[in-house]
Design a protein around this motif. Sequence first.
Motif, PDB file in Angstrom:
ATOM      1  N   THR A 143      48.460  41.957  51.785  1.00 47.59           N
ATOM      2  CA  THR A 143      47.418  42.340  50.846  1.00 47.59           C
ATOM      3  C   THR A 143      47.548  43.810  50.466  1.00 47.59           C
ATOM      4  OG1 THR A 143      45.064  41.912  50.357  1.00 47.59           O
ATOM      5  CG2 THR A 143      45.564  43.068  52.426  1.00 47.59           C
ATOM      6  N   GLY A 144      47.088  44.123  49.261  1.00 51.59           N
ATOM      7  CA  GLY A 144      47.108  45.516  48.794  1.00 51.59           C
ATOM      8  C   GLY A 144      45.679  45.914  48.485  1.00 51.59           C
ATOM      9  N   SER A 166      39.764  39.665  36.428  1.00 50.43           N
ATOM     10  CA  SER A 166      40.343  39.028  37.625  1.00 50.43           C
ATOM     11  C   SER A 166      39.545  39.317  38.897  1.00 50.43           C
ATOM     12  CB  SER A 166      41.792  39.498  37.812  1.00 50.43           C
ATOM     13  OG  SER A 166      41.863  40.921  37.779  1.00 50.43           O
ATOM     14  N   SER A 195      50.018  36.695  39.304  1.00 51.72           N
ATOM     15  CA  SER A 195      49.350  35.408  39.524  1.00 51.72           C
ATOM     16  C   SER A 195      48.172  35.170  38.585  1.00 51.72           C
ATOM     17  CB  SER A 195      48.905  35.257  40.987  1.00 51.72           C
ATOM     18  OG  SER A 195      47.809  36.083  41.312  1.00 51.72           O
ATOM     19  N   SER A 206      50.740  36.347  45.471  1.00 54.54           N
ATOM     20  CA  SER A 206      50.971  36.475  44.039  1.00 54.54           C
ATOM     21  C   SER A 206      52.146  35.585  43.641  1.00 54.54           C
ATOM     22  CB  SER A 206      51.247  37.934  43.658  1.00 54.54           C
ATOM     23  OG  SER A 206      51.296  38.047  42.247  1.00 54.54           O
TER      24      SER A 206
HETATM   25  C1  LIG Z   1      48.642  39.899  46.949  1.00 54.81           C
HETATM   26  C2  LIG Z   1      48.551  41.363  46.734  1.00 54.81           C
HETATM   27  C3  LIG Z   1      47.663  41.713  45.582  1.00 54.81           C
HETATM   28  C4  LIG Z   1      46.295  41.844  45.635  1.00 54.81           C
HETATM   29  N1  LIG Z   1      45.518  41.939  44.515  1.00 54.81           N
HETATM   30  C5  LIG Z   1      45.955  41.946  43.308  1.00 54.81           C
HETATM   31  C6  LIG Z   1      45.017  41.864  42.183  1.00 54.81           C
HETATM   32  C7  LIG Z   1      45.492  41.689  40.874  1.00 54.81           C
HETATM   33  C8  LIG Z   1      46.976  41.674  40.567  1.00 54.81           C
HETATM   34  O1  LIG Z   1      47.589  40.577  41.166  1.00 54.81           O
HETATM   35  P1  LIG Z   1      48.223  39.399  40.282  1.00 54.81           P
HETATM   36  O2  LIG Z   1      47.086  38.710  39.592  1.00 54.81           O
HETATM   37  O3  LIG Z   1      48.916  38.514  41.262  1.00 54.81           O
HETATM   38  O4  LIG Z   1      49.158  40.055  39.300  1.00 54.81           O
HETATM   39  C9  LIG Z   1      44.613  41.539  39.833  1.00 54.81           C
HETATM   40  N2  LIG Z   1      43.265  41.570  40.029  1.00 54.81           N
HETATM   41  C10 LIG Z   1      42.770  41.747  41.274  1.00 54.81           C
HETATM   42  C11 LIG Z   1      41.275  41.772  41.439  1.00 54.81           C
HETATM   43  C12 LIG Z   1      43.628  41.896  42.383  1.00 54.81           C
HETATM   44  O5  LIG Z   1      43.092  42.079  43.629  1.00 54.81           O
HETATM   45  C13 LIG Z   1      45.521  41.840  46.882  1.00 54.81           C
HETATM   46  O6  LIG Z   1      46.053  42.103  47.938  1.00 54.81           O
HETATM   47  O7  LIG Z   1      44.299  41.549  46.805  1.00 54.81           O
END
Ligand SMILES: CC/C=C(/N=C/c1c(COP(=O)(O)O)cnc(C)c1O)C(=O)O
Length: 388
Positions: free
Chosen positions: A104-105, A371, A230, A184
């Motif tokens: 996770t990020g 998102s 994703s 993702s």
């Molecule tokens: C899987 C690593 C990416 C993370 N999040 C990416 C993220 C993204 C970008 O991820 P993608 O939709 O996969 O391009 C867009 N919007 C929100 C609210 C996000 O949290 C996470 O760790 O939550």
Amino acid sequence: PKFGEFGGQYVPEALHTCLAELEKGFESAVADPEFWKEFKDLYSYIGRPSSLHRAERLTEYAGGAQIWLKREDLNHTGSHKINNALAQVLIAKRLGKKKIIAETGAGQHGVATATACAKFGLECTVFMGAEDVRRQALNVFRMRILGAKVVAVTNGTQTLRDATSEAFRFWVSNLESTHYVVGSAIGPHPYPTLVRTFQSVIGQETKEQFKTLNGGKLPNAVVACVGGGSNSTGMFSPFEHDTEVKMLGVEAGGDGLDTDRHSATLTAGIPGVFHGVKTYVLQDSDGQVHDTHSVSAGLDYPGVGPELAFWKSTGRADFVAATDAQALIGFKLLSQLEGIIPALESSHAIYGGVELAKTMPKDQHIVINVSGRGDKDVQSVAEVLPKL
Ligand SMILES: CC/C=C(/N=C/c1c(COP(=O)(O)O)cnc(C)c1O)C(=O)O
């Protein structure tokens, strides 16, 4: 498993068996009405369908196309990540796995995976860069409260790239007992296809809802931010063959594309292999992967999904970058014109969507995918808001 020249499985021999097992598990699940019933029975838990509605004041501010919002921020746990996490945990159970790991990020995927594990009684370990543990502390508290173990990763830039590498390293020596819920549309086949499949509920709902609300018409454009890809492939893929519908992906421009502090992989990267897949990578000509930066942890990643790389190569989708400053403008616009505090990741899509709407006539329509919600970011934004 190929998206034109992109996709594939560029992994050590050790991963071939478990990826083949996962591919079979995925294919048998999507072919099984029982699986889809189990997934659909979770819609009330997630809060699906997520709403689609007009953004009157944002539309007026942009002064061009009608702006609609797809509210994935209203899902349980606060983002689209729950769609993929629940589906993958269902598949892991069908494969007899007892343990789950995730990277996770932003912490949204970590929280979604921890939530799915709490609901289905599986052990959960989440790998998270130490920098992201700091800047998304709210989600670290949530993961731990949900019963997950959070492992702070201190390699490299201590962000999503390092967390993902660490998760793969751990998985290779725990294949029997453990499923890696990749967050993702990245990684070796079948992950990009699997994740896009379960996120495509976003675009399918959007299409149906928009047509119902607009006499059977389709929107002129759909807009989403791009980290690994994703929420964007999930929003875009149901429109793939509706070529009159423009697809716009908004990447993280960080401090600017004229600097080396950004994460705009499709806009500024080159084709390459990264995290087990042929895609676009921010790397120099001898394959040295660049360090990246973004104000949003979820977009701070030097790779991207192969399906987006393919749509870039065919021209089916367009990609732009929004800088940190522009994303903060998007954050403020949605908060103060629509009363919705978006995630910093989603804020990139808001900015890019408004800029696109400005170029389009008032009788056209765009849908922006919100998102995720911004609770995790309010502390870091509050510090800079007065200057916005
Ligand atoms: C899987 C690593 C990416 C993370 N999040 C990416 C993220 C993204 C970008 O991820 P993608 O939709 O996969 O391009 C867009 N919007 C929100 C609210 C996000 O949290 C996470 O760790 O939550």
